[in-house]
Design a protein around this motif. Structure first.
Motif, PDB file in Angstrom:
ATOM      1  N   ASP A  39      -5.064   7.540   2.207  1.00 22.69           N
ATOM      2  CA  ASP A  39      -5.599   6.193   1.994  1.00 22.69           C
ATOM      3  C   ASP A  39      -4.895   5.189   2.897  1.00 22.69           C
ATOM      4  O   ASP A  39      -5.530   4.311   3.486  1.00 22.69           O
ATOM      5  CB  ASP A  39      -5.459   5.777   0.533  1.00 22.69           C
ATOM      6  N   ILE A  83      -6.775   2.913   5.710  1.00 21.23           N
ATOM      7  CA  ILE A  83      -6.650   1.455   5.731  1.00 21.23           C
ATOM      8  C   ILE A  83      -6.153   0.990   7.099  1.00 21.23           C
ATOM      9  O   ILE A  83      -6.690   0.050   7.688  1.00 21.23           O
ATOM     10  CB  ILE A  83      -5.715   0.970   4.602  1.00 21.23           C
ATOM     11  N   ILE A  89       0.814  -1.217   0.000  1.00 19.40           N
ATOM     12  CA  ILE A  89       0.000   0.000   0.000  1.00 19.40           C
ATOM     13  C   ILE A  89       0.848   1.267   0.000  1.00 19.40           C
ATOM     14  O   ILE A  89       0.312   2.369  -0.013  1.00 19.40           O
ATOM     15  CB  ILE A  89      -0.992   0.023   1.187  1.00 19.40           C
TER      16      ILE A  89
END
Length: 80
Positions: free
Chosen positions: A16, A20, A9
């Motif tokens: 983001d 997460i 990621i």
């Protein structure tokens, strides 16, 4: 993109990545503490949900979002 890349990621925007991380912490904490209230913000009202045993709940109503998450309450399963 390889399968390994799909788990990375770090290329996502920081916001983001933070979202997460927050979601995963809530999910893990809710399950570890057997507290379904900590899972409220994780599930959406219009999702279809299938658990590991094949139990299916269809979206469109929020009424099942908490009741679908049940934790063992007997002493035969030790707390983590």
């Amino acid at each position: 993109m390889t399968a390994a890349d799909s788990n990375d990621i770090s290329s996502l925007p920081q916001a983001d990545q933070d979202a997460i991380g927050t979601t995963l912490i809530s999910l893990l904490t809710g399950f570890r503490e057997r507290d379904a209230e900590k899972l409220v913000g994780i599930y959406t009202s219009d999702a279809d949900w299938v658990n590991a045993f094949g139990s299916v709940k269809k979206g469109g109503t929020r009424s099942w979002s908490i009741s679908v998450v049940s934790f063992p309450t007997t002493t035969s399963m030790p707390a983590p």
